[in-house]
Design a protein around this motif. Sequence first.
Motif, PDB file in Angstrom:
ATOM      1  N   THR A  65       3.592  -2.951  -6.940  1.00  0.00           N
ATOM      2  CA  THR A  65       2.418  -2.372  -6.290  1.00  0.00           C
ATOM      3  C   THR A  65       1.703  -3.456  -5.507  1.00  0.00           C
ATOM      4  O   THR A  65       1.471  -4.549  -6.011  1.00  0.00           O
ATOM      5  CB  THR A  65       1.467  -1.760  -7.333  1.00  0.00           C
ATOM      6  N   VAL A  66       1.384  -3.138  -4.257  1.00  0.00           N
ATOM      7  CA  VAL A  66       0.671  -4.057  -3.368  1.00  0.00           C
ATOM      8  C   VAL A  66      -0.734  -3.511  -3.176  1.00  0.00           C
ATOM      9  O   VAL A  66      -0.922  -2.330  -2.876  1.00  0.00           O
ATOM     10  CB  VAL A  66       1.398  -4.162  -2.004  1.00  0.00           C
ATOM     11  N   THR A  67      -1.728  -4.361  -3.372  1.00  0.00           N
ATOM     12  CA  THR A  67      -3.126  -3.968  -3.165  1.00  0.00           C
ATOM     13  C   THR A  67      -3.513  -4.276  -1.725  1.00  0.00           C
ATOM     14  O   THR A  67      -3.296  -5.381  -1.236  1.00  0.00           O
ATOM     15  CB  THR A  67      -4.053  -4.718  -4.139  1.00  0.00           C
ATOM     16  N   ILE A  68      -4.074  -3.292  -1.056  1.00  0.00           N
ATOM     17  CA  ILE A  68      -4.455  -3.395   0.349  1.00  0.00           C
ATOM     18  C   ILE A  68      -5.935  -3.779   0.428  1.00  0.00           C
ATOM     19  O   ILE A  68      -6.763  -3.146  -0.219  1.00  0.00           O
ATOM     20  CB  ILE A  68      -4.230  -2.046   1.074  1.00  0.00           C
ATOM     21  N   PRO A  69      -6.279  -4.793   1.225  1.00  0.00           N
ATOM     22  CA  PRO A  69      -7.691  -5.169   1.366  1.00  0.00           C
ATOM     23  C   PRO A  69      -8.545  -4.009   1.887  1.00  0.00           C
ATOM     24  O   PRO A  69      -8.067  -3.179   2.660  1.00  0.00           O
ATOM     25  CB  PRO A  69      -7.671  -6.314   2.378  1.00  0.00           C
ATOM     26  N   ALA A  70      -9.782  -3.967   1.470  1.00  0.00           N
ATOM     27  CA  ALA A  70     -10.696  -2.892   1.871  1.00  0.00           C
ATOM     28  C   ALA A  70     -10.881  -2.820   3.382  1.00  0.00           C
ATOM     29  O   ALA A  70     -11.096  -1.753   3.935  1.00  0.00           O
ATOM     30  CB  ALA A  70     -12.040  -3.071   1.186  1.00  0.00           C
ATOM     31  N   ASN A  71     -10.766  -3.962   4.070  1.00  0.00           N
ATOM     32  CA  ASN A  71     -10.993  -3.967   5.518  1.00  0.00           C
ATOM     33  C   ASN A  71      -9.752  -3.564   6.314  1.00  0.00           C
ATOM     34  O   ASN A  71      -9.799  -3.509   7.529  1.00  0.00           O
ATOM     35  CB  ASN A  71     -11.511  -5.332   5.980  1.00  0.00           C
ATOM     36  N   PHE A  72      -8.635  -3.282   5.659  1.00  0.00           N
ATOM     37  CA  PHE A  72      -7.443  -2.813   6.358  1.00  0.00           C
ATOM     38  C   PHE A  72      -7.676  -1.377   6.800  1.00  0.00           C
ATOM     39  O   PHE A  72      -8.110  -0.538   6.014  1.00  0.00           O
ATOM     40  CB  PHE A  72      -6.220  -2.856   5.442  1.00  0.00           C
ATOM     41  N   GLY A  73      -7.354  -1.087   8.041  1.00  0.00           N
ATOM     42  CA  GLY A  73      -7.499   0.261   8.563  1.00  0.00           C
ATOM     43  C   GLY A  73      -6.192   1.023   8.489  1.00  0.00           C
ATOM     44  O   GLY A  73      -5.188   0.547   7.950  1.00  0.00           O
ATOM     45  N   GLY A  74      -6.188   2.192   9.070  1.00  0.00           N
ATOM     46  CA  GLY A  74      -5.014   3.056   9.061  1.00  0.00           C
ATOM     47  C   GLY A  74      -3.792   2.421   9.694  1.00  0.00           C
ATOM     48  O   GLY A  74      -2.680   2.556   9.178  1.00  0.00           O
ATOM     49  N   ARG A  75      -3.972   1.730  10.806  1.00  0.00           N
ATOM     50  CA  ARG A  75      -2.829   1.092  11.477  1.00  0.00           C
ATOM     51  C   ARG A  75      -2.185   0.034  10.596  1.00  0.00           C
ATOM     52  O   ARG A  75      -0.970  -0.100  10.567  1.00  0.00           O
ATOM     53  CB  ARG A  75      -3.266   0.464  12.797  1.00  0.00           C
ATOM     54  N   ASP A  76      -3.022  -0.730   9.874  1.00  0.00           N
ATOM     55  CA  ASP A  76      -2.489  -1.758   8.975  1.00  0.00           C
ATOM     56  C   ASP A  76      -1.681  -1.123   7.844  1.00  0.00           C
ATOM     57  O   ASP A  76      -0.625  -1.628   7.466  1.00  0.00           O
ATOM     58  CB  ASP A  76      -3.625  -2.592   8.383  1.00  0.00           C
ATOM     59  N   ILE A  77      -2.175  -0.025   7.327  1.00  0.00           N
ATOM     60  CA  ILE A  77      -1.483   0.660   6.236  1.00  0.00           C
ATOM     61  C   ILE A  77      -0.168   1.246   6.737  1.00  0.00           C
ATOM     62  O   ILE A  77       0.870   1.121   6.085  1.00  0.00           O
ATOM     63  CB  ILE A  77      -2.391   1.727   5.605  1.00  0.00           C
ATOM     64  N   VAL A  78      -0.192   1.860   7.906  1.00  0.00           N
ATOM     65  CA  VAL A  78       1.036   2.407   8.490  1.00  0.00           C
ATOM     66  C   VAL A  78       2.049   1.284   8.715  1.00  0.00           C
ATOM     67  O   VAL A  78       3.241   1.438   8.421  1.00  0.00           O
ATOM     68  CB  VAL A  78       0.734   3.165   9.806  1.00  0.00           C
ATOM     69  N   HIS A  79       1.600   0.140   9.206  1.00  0.00           N
ATOM     70  CA  HIS A  79       2.498  -1.001   9.425  1.00  0.00           C
ATOM     71  C   HIS A  79       3.155  -1.428   8.107  1.00  0.00           C
ATOM     72  O   HIS A  79       4.372  -1.661   8.056  1.00  0.00           O
ATOM     73  CB  HIS A  79       1.717  -2.171  10.042  1.00  0.00           C
ATOM     74  N   THR A  80       2.374  -1.498   7.049  1.00  0.00           N
ATOM     75  CA  THR A  80       2.906  -1.908   5.745  1.00  0.00           C
ATOM     76  C   THR A  80       3.903  -0.886   5.214  1.00  0.00           C
ATOM     77  O   THR A  80       4.961  -1.252   4.701  1.00  0.00           O
ATOM     78  CB  THR A  80       1.751  -2.112   4.733  1.00  0.00           C
ATOM     79  N   THR A  81       3.605   0.400   5.362  1.00  0.00           N
ATOM     80  CA  THR A  81       4.542   1.415   4.877  1.00  0.00           C
ATOM     81  C   THR A  81       5.812   1.437   5.714  1.00  0.00           C
ATOM     82  O   THR A  81       6.895   1.670   5.186  1.00  0.00           O
ATOM     83  CB  THR A  81       3.898   2.819   4.859  1.00  0.00           C
TER      84      THR A  81
END
Length: 104
Positions: A65-81
């Motif tokens: 499990t990777v914890t995503i920083p609170a300041n990451f937006g949707g684009r950052d999350i999509v990039h990680t996935t």
Amino acid sequence: MLLALSTTLSSCGRSEDATATAIKKITVTGTSAGVERFVKLQGSAPIPLIASAITPLGEGRAKATVTIPANFGGRDIVHTTREALAAGLSYSYEELHFSSKATS
């Protein structure tokens, strides 16, 4: 005396501020080697992501499990996935919201 009490209570109510916190997590599952590469890649990013220990699932499979920083937006999350999918991993996304009221 009742007037003084109601004034005090109403001023206490105004001093409370609500604070919200979100915890975002991506859990990846796949081959042990794929999960290990993904975790290393996320840890070496310009903004490194914190990963849990890799959990073996048997038969050469694992999860982390990777914890995503609170300041990451949707684009950052999509990039990680997308990085997870490119590594041949499956993933699940979880977002937990907490709120609290601070009192003075």
